[in-house]
Design an enzyme around this catalytic site. Structure first.
Site, PDB file in Angstrom:
ATOM      1  N   ASP A 281      71.898  34.054   6.355  1.00  0.00           N
ATOM      2  CA  ASP A 281      73.286  34.489   6.549  1.00  0.00           C
ATOM      3  C   ASP A 281      74.001  33.401   7.333  1.00  0.00           C
ATOM      4  OD1 ASP A 281      75.710  36.073   7.346  1.00  0.00           O
ATOM      5  OD2 ASP A 281      74.549  37.727   6.538  1.00  0.00           O
TER       6      ASP A 281
ATOM      7  N   ASN B  94      72.816  38.918  -2.032  1.00  0.00           N
ATOM      8  CA  ASN B  94      73.644  39.985  -1.498  1.00  0.00           C
ATOM      9  C   ASN B  94      74.938  39.475  -0.878  1.00  0.00           C
ATOM     10  OD1 ASN B  94      73.843  42.906  -0.665  1.00  0.00           O
ATOM     11  ND2 ASN B  94      73.910  41.943   1.341  1.00  0.00           N
TER      12      ASN B  94
ATOM     13  N   TYR C  12      87.670  39.548  -6.782  1.00  0.00           N
ATOM     14  CA  TYR C  12      86.406  40.247  -6.520  1.00  0.00           C
ATOM     15  C   TYR C  12      85.886  40.915  -7.788  1.00  0.00           C
ATOM     16  CZ  TYR C  12      83.156  43.546  -4.281  1.00  0.00           C
ATOM     17  OH  TYR C  12      82.046  44.266  -3.919  1.00  0.00           O
TER      18      TYR C  12
ATOM     19  N   LYS D  31      82.366  39.813  -9.532  1.00  0.00           N
ATOM     20  CA  LYS D  31      81.248  40.745  -9.628  1.00  0.00           C
ATOM     21  C   LYS D  31      80.923  41.066 -11.086  1.00  0.00           C
ATOM     22  CE  LYS D  31      80.117  41.260  -5.313  1.00  0.00           C
ATOM     23  NZ  LYS D  31      78.808  40.774  -4.825  1.00  0.00           N
TER      24      LYS D  31
ATOM     25  N   ILE E 113      79.703  52.167  -0.412  1.00  0.00           N
ATOM     26  CA  ILE E 113      78.622  52.159   0.562  1.00  0.00           C
ATOM     27  C   ILE E 113      79.230  51.926   1.941  1.00  0.00           C
ATOM     28  CG2 ILE E 113      76.432  51.105   1.254  1.00  0.00           C
ATOM     29  CD1 ILE E 113      76.316  52.414  -1.507  1.00  0.00           C
TER      30      ILE E 113
ATOM     31  N   THR F 179      79.348  50.266   4.791  1.00  0.00           N
ATOM     32  CA  THR F 179      78.918  49.017   5.415  1.00  0.00           C
ATOM     33  C   THR F 179      80.010  48.531   6.361  1.00  0.00           C
ATOM     34  OG1 THR F 179      79.941  47.681   3.687  1.00  0.00           O
ATOM     35  CG2 THR F 179      77.650  48.392   3.314  1.00  0.00           C
TER      36      THR F 179
END
Length: 247
Positions: A36, A86, A152, A156, A185, A187
């Site tokens: 990361d 990810n 985005y 994706k 989700i 997050t």
């Protein structure tokens, strides 16, 4: 110990789905290279995992960093079998006509080119280890679309199509490639991008009556990377709690 004996590289592991994936893979027996750009988050992810997890600060949009992370897997653990991509993010609020070219390029590089760079670096190592699996975390937005977030959505959607190409091109090397399309989700990214009323609204749209947990995406990735998922290749797995239409 579903993943015992495997070496995994997990990107975006400083938080959210990436953190949950790195930890779950280690819990299930894998040795993990966690990467990361968020060094503090990455250190927190690896805390308590000892020699089973190595924190590798790296930028997945950098070809040099991608190669360095793959090389580290070989240096520390002797091989690489699994890759979970990810890295991603977005900032909703614009249509195509609002984007400057450099802004468009930034989001495409973050969400799609990062996956290409990591796969390009990792596939030779995975093949040399006798094969393995790649899981690319896409998005339900890449399937259904999403308002005012075109870069985005496009990126994706590209991740999903790239995954199918990987499966076709590298099956003979013993490498399976699948994509996961998470629905909403809960997050840190979700909390940054959406207000509390929006999150509550999305929870009501889910047949589960709630938003998903990062660990629920991680467990799907673990299945796809394990022998339990050995006959799954080139697929898109939707993990969205059951819902209709774009959000």
């Amino acid at each position: 110990m579903q993943l015992a004996g495997r070496v995994a590289l997990v990107t975006g592991a400083g938080g959210g789905i990436g953190r949950a994936t790195a930890r779950l893979f280690a819990d299930r027996g894998a040795r993990v290279i966690a990467t990361d750009i968020d060094e503090a988050g990455l250190t927190e992810t690896a805390d308590g995992y000892g020699d089973a997890m190595v924190a590798c600060p790296a930028d997945a949009t950098s070809a040099d960093d991608a190669a360095r992370a793959v090389a580290l897997a070989g240096e520390r653990f002797g091989a690489l079998h699994l890759l979970v991509n990810n890295v991603g993010g977005s900032r909703p609020g614009k249509t195509v006509t609002d984007f400057a070219l450099d802004e468009w390029d930034f989001w495409i590089r973050l969400n799609l080119t990062s996956t290409f760079l990591m796969c390009r670096a990792a596939i030779p190592a995975i093949a040399a280890a006798g094969g393995g699996a790649i899981v690319n975390v896409a998005s339900g937005a890449g399937v259904t679309g999403m308002g005012r977030n075109p870069a985005y959505v496009a990126a994706k959607g590209g991740v999903i199509s790239l995954t199918r190409s990987l499966a076709i091109d590298h099956a003979a090397q013993g490498i399976r490639a699948n994509a996961i399309a998470p629905g909403p989700i809960l997050t840190p990214l979700m909390k940054r991008n959406r207000s509390e009323p929006e999150i509550a609204f999305m929870s009501k749209l889910s047949l589960a009556g709630r938003l998903g947990k990062p660990e629920e995406i991680a467990s799907t990735a673990a299945f796809l990377c394990s022998d339990d998922g050995a006959y799954v290749n080139g697929e898109l797995i939707n993990v969205g709690g059951g819902r209709g239409g774009p959000i």
